[in-house]
Write an enzyme that holds these catalytic residues in place. Sequence first.
Site, mmCIF file in Angstrom:
data_model
loop_
_atom_site.group_PDB
_atom_site.id
_atom_site.type_symbol
_atom_site.label_atom_id
_atom_site.label_comp_id
_atom_site.label_asym_id
_atom_site.label_seq_id
_atom_site.Cartn_x
_atom_site.Cartn_y
_atom_site.Cartn_z
ATOM 1 N N HIS A 55 -34.037 -24.073 6.432
ATOM 2 C CA HIS A 55 -34.025 -22.660 6.804
ATOM 3 C C HIS A 55 -34.858 -21.943 5.752
ATOM 4 O O HIS A 55 -34.845 -22.348 4.582
ATOM 5 C CB HIS A 55 -32.627 -22.047 6.724
ATOM 6 C CG HIS A 55 -31.590 -22.698 7.587
ATOM 7 N ND1 HIS A 55 -30.820 -23.743 7.161
ATOM 8 C CD2 HIS A 55 -31.175 -22.415 8.842
ATOM 9 C CE1 HIS A 55 -29.981 -24.088 8.123
ATOM 10 N NE2 HIS A 55 -30.177 -23.303 9.153
ATOM 11 N N ASP A 58 -33.025 -21.540 2.556
ATOM 12 C CA ASP A 58 -32.621 -22.730 1.792
ATOM 13 C C ASP A 58 -33.595 -22.920 0.627
ATOM 14 O O ASP A 58 -33.267 -23.539 -0.382
ATOM 15 C CB ASP A 58 -32.682 -24.013 2.644
ATOM 16 C CG ASP A 58 -31.700 -24.000 3.801
ATOM 17 O OD1 ASP A 58 -30.744 -23.210 3.763
ATOM 18 O OD2 ASP A 58 -31.912 -24.783 4.744
ATOM 19 N N MET A 89 -39.156 -29.955 10.110
ATOM 20 C CA MET A 89 -38.661 -28.851 10.943
ATOM 21 C C MET A 89 -38.319 -27.640 10.079
ATOM 22 O O MET A 89 -37.803 -27.794 8.977
ATOM 23 C CB MET A 89 -37.436 -29.354 11.720
ATOM 24 C CG MET A 89 -36.706 -28.327 12.536
ATOM 25 S SD MET A 89 -35.425 -27.440 11.615
ATOM 26 C CE MET A 89 -33.956 -28.321 12.122
ATOM 27 N N GLU A 182 -31.357 -24.830 20.033
ATOM 28 C CA GLU A 182 -30.129 -25.605 19.753
ATOM 29 C C GLU A 182 -28.890 -24.881 20.264
ATOM 30 O O GLU A 182 -28.502 -23.854 19.705
ATOM 31 C CB GLU A 182 -30.022 -25.837 18.235
ATOM 32 C CG GLU A 182 -28.766 -26.575 17.837
ATOM 33 C CD GLU A 182 -28.683 -26.840 16.337
ATOM 34 O OE1 GLU A 182 -29.710 -26.659 15.625
ATOM 35 O OE2 GLU A 182 -27.607 -27.220 15.870
ATOM 36 N N LYS A 184 -24.816 -24.227 21.119
ATOM 37 C CA LYS A 184 -23.490 -24.476 20.533
ATOM 38 C C LYS A 184 -22.506 -23.577 21.283
ATOM 39 O O LYS A 184 -22.839 -22.421 21.556
ATOM 40 C CB LYS A 184 -23.524 -24.133 19.032
ATOM 41 C CG LYS A 184 -22.255 -24.499 18.290
ATOM 42 C CD LYS A 184 -22.392 -24.250 16.775
ATOM 43 C CE LYS A 184 -21.141 -24.670 16.044
ATOM 44 N NZ LYS A 184 -21.223 -24.445 14.585
ATOM 45 N N GLU A 218 -27.074 -31.200 19.567
ATOM 46 C CA GLU A 218 -26.289 -31.719 18.430
ATOM 47 C C GLU A 218 -25.015 -32.379 18.942
ATOM 48 O O GLU A 218 -24.288 -31.787 19.746
ATOM 49 C CB GLU A 218 -25.955 -30.576 17.465
ATOM 50 C CG GLU A 218 -25.007 -31.041 16.358
ATOM 51 C CD GLU A 218 -24.852 -30.055 15.213
ATOM 52 O OE1 GLU A 218 -25.871 -29.454 14.809
ATOM 53 O OE2 GLU A 218 -23.718 -29.898 14.729
ATOM 54 N N HIS A 221 -21.835 -30.281 18.746
ATOM 55 C CA HIS A 221 -21.761 -29.089 19.588
ATOM 56 C C HIS A 221 -21.325 -29.419 21.013
ATOM 57 O O HIS A 221 -20.512 -28.696 21.594
ATOM 58 C CB HIS A 221 -23.103 -28.351 19.589
ATOM 59 C CG HIS A 221 -23.490 -27.862 18.226
ATOM 60 N ND1 HIS A 221 -24.664 -27.201 17.985
ATOM 61 C CD2 HIS A 221 -22.856 -27.935 17.020
ATOM 62 C CE1 HIS A 221 -24.738 -26.897 16.694
ATOM 63 N NE2 HIS A 221 -23.655 -27.336 16.097
ATOM 64 N N ASP A 246 -29.969 -33.323 16.517
ATOM 65 C CA ASP A 246 -29.078 -33.185 15.364
ATOM 66 C C ASP A 246 -27.953 -34.201 15.502
ATOM 67 O O ASP A 246 -27.065 -34.069 16.352
ATOM 68 C CB ASP A 246 -28.506 -31.759 15.282
ATOM 69 C CG ASP A 246 -29.482 -30.785 14.640
ATOM 70 O OD1 ASP A 246 -30.625 -31.190 14.333
ATOM 71 O OD2 ASP A 246 -29.099 -29.614 14.440
ATOM 72 N N ASP A 256 -16.594 -27.316 14.389
ATOM 73 C CA ASP A 256 -17.791 -28.101 14.063
ATOM 74 C C ASP A 256 -17.539 -28.903 12.788
ATOM 75 O O ASP A 256 -17.634 -28.375 11.689
ATOM 76 C CB ASP A 256 -18.935 -27.101 13.841
ATOM 77 C CG ASP A 256 -20.291 -27.764 13.820
ATOM 78 O OD1 ASP A 256 -20.398 -28.922 14.227
ATOM 79 O OD2 ASP A 256 -21.248 -27.094 13.404
ATOM 80 N N ASP A 258 -19.146 -31.708 11.638
ATOM 81 C CA ASP A 258 -20.359 -32.164 10.930
ATOM 82 C C ASP A 258 -20.121 -33.426 10.101
ATOM 83 O O ASP A 258 -20.516 -33.496 8.933
ATOM 84 C CB ASP A 258 -20.889 -31.066 9.991
ATOM 85 C CG ASP A 258 -21.606 -29.964 10.760
ATOM 86 O OD1 ASP A 258 -22.037 -30.200 11.899
ATOM 87 O OD2 ASP A 258 -21.735 -28.860 10.199
ATOM 88 N N ASP A 288 -27.663 -33.657 10.902
ATOM 89 C CA ASP A 288 -27.156 -32.316 10.582
ATOM 90 C C ASP A 288 -25.667 -32.452 10.318
ATOM 91 O O ASP A 288 -24.834 -32.194 11.190
ATOM 92 C CB ASP A 288 -27.430 -31.346 11.733
ATOM 93 C CG ASP A 288 -27.088 -29.912 11.335
ATOM 94 O OD1 ASP A 288 -26.806 -29.685 10.144
ATOM 95 O OD2 ASP A 288 -27.090 -29.027 12.211
HETATM 96 C C1 GCO Z 1 -24.394 -25.321 12.829
HETATM 97 C C2 GCO Z 1 -25.789 -25.676 13.267
HETATM 98 C C3 GCO Z 1 -26.815 -25.494 12.207
HETATM 99 C C4 GCO Z 1 -28.226 -25.576 12.726
HETATM 100 C C5 GCO Z 1 -29.169 -25.154 11.657
HETATM 101 C C6 GCO Z 1 -30.597 -25.383 12.006
HETATM 102 O O1 GCO Z 1 -23.493 -25.605 13.598
HETATM 103 O O2 GCO Z 1 -24.219 -24.780 11.746
HETATM 104 O O3 GCO Z 1 -25.757 -26.991 13.731
HETATM 105 O O4 GCO Z 1 -26.610 -26.447 11.192
HETATM 106 O O5 GCO Z 1 -28.532 -26.851 13.184
HETATM 107 O O6 GCO Z 1 -28.946 -23.838 11.398
HETATM 108 O O7 GCO Z 1 -30.958 -24.672 13.063
HETATM 109 MN MN MN Z 2 -27.361 -28.323 14.119
HETATM 110 MN MN MN Z 3 -23.639 -27.729 14.012
#
Ligand code: GCO
Ligand code: MN
Ligand code: MN
Length: 388
Positions: A55, A58, A89, A182, A184, A218, A221, A246, A256, A258, A288
């Site tokens: 990002h 970041d 990316m 993306e 979610k 993802e 998601h 992702d 989420d 992750d 991700d």
């Molecule tokens: C989340 C998302 C993020 C995006 C990221 C890149 O659920 O937080 O998956 O991690 O992937 O912001 O676009």
């Molecule tokens: Mn993501």
């Molecule tokens: Mn995510």
Amino acid sequence: MDAYTPRKEHKFTFGLWTVGNRGRDPFGDVVRDVVTPIRAVQKLSELGAYGVNLHDNDLVPLDATPTERDRIVKEFKKALDDYGMKLVMGTTNLFYHPVFKDGAFTSNDPKVRAYALQKSMQAIDLAVELGAEIYVFWGGREGTECDASKDPADAIKRYRECINFLIGYVKDQKYSLRFAMEPKPNEPRGDIFLPNVGAMLAFIETLDDPDMVGVNPEVAHEHMAGLNFAHAVAQALEAGKLFHIDLNAQKLNRFDQDLRFGSEDIKGAFFLVKLLEDHDYDGPRHFDAHAYRTEDEDGVWEFARGCMRTYLILKEKARQFNEHPAIQELLAQVQPRDAELESLMSRYSPQNAQVLRQKQFDIEAMGKKGLGYEKLDQLVIDLLLGVA
Ligand code: GCO
Ligand code: MN
Ligand code: MN
């Protein structure tokens, strides 16, 4: 070094925010030190990754002066070169600052939408300067808790207007950048617009240049919504829309999580890897995800190693599946071919319709026949558990 040691050609990438995750959650503070972008590039390169993603913020803090920005970018570029890593990316942080609390591109306030566009143009410039080929849009704040506050159809129109604006910007700058949207379903908003891969694919077709835009699905998601991720990815792949992915892991219907790729739902992860490999997906495989909150920095690198290792193990299992005599024999039985019928069905014509109308089918016999899927599925389990 073993067969599951990652190499650059596997195209594994990590977001700076993934290995940089410090374990803060809504209930507790950070548990790990900062992993700087340069340290992330160095360590991930050593571990065999191909590149990183970021990002805008970041790398460059929101309040950096232009001089600071240029210095940070220069140092980061040098690190990419030094360690043979790519910036694959880029994306815009349109969720952290309070200004985005009610959305960025879908905010009711034209000033917020305009600022979101301004920030995105700058972030696109940054990503391109660093060599990015893909630009992701994750609309984390594009949603509502209070449905009285905005007309959801207007929100979609605003979303479209902003993405179209940025398509125009990229073309005007002659950047060769593709967009990946993306979806979610929720979190951080109560409900997020365009909540799943199917919704996103439909939205993309309404944009000014649909060919320039694909999806970034993802695992977590779709699993939050209880959906079959491999099926969602298959739809995107089949439509030529899988621009990025992702990878992580997640128990169904939760927040989420992750988690490390493959750490939950091994079978789902296997069929996902098999799908990507069978269809020669040649895009980046982005993890991700982040290390458990119990970990220190060593645990972060174990996490990164584990994501890539599990992917490669599952890739090898997919190869074994495709060559497994008993599995292939069963598949040949349940996937029969019929050249005449297939040709009849492949295209409508009055003649084909006429022939089809006359066909006799023994539906009693067809319906009685067992398919042997219990045996097939158990063979998959044996294979995955290393017994086959
Ligand atoms: C989340 C998302 C993020 C995006 C990221 C890149 O659920 O937080 O998956 O991690 O992937 O912001 O676009
Ligand atoms: Mn993501
Ligand atoms: Mn995510």
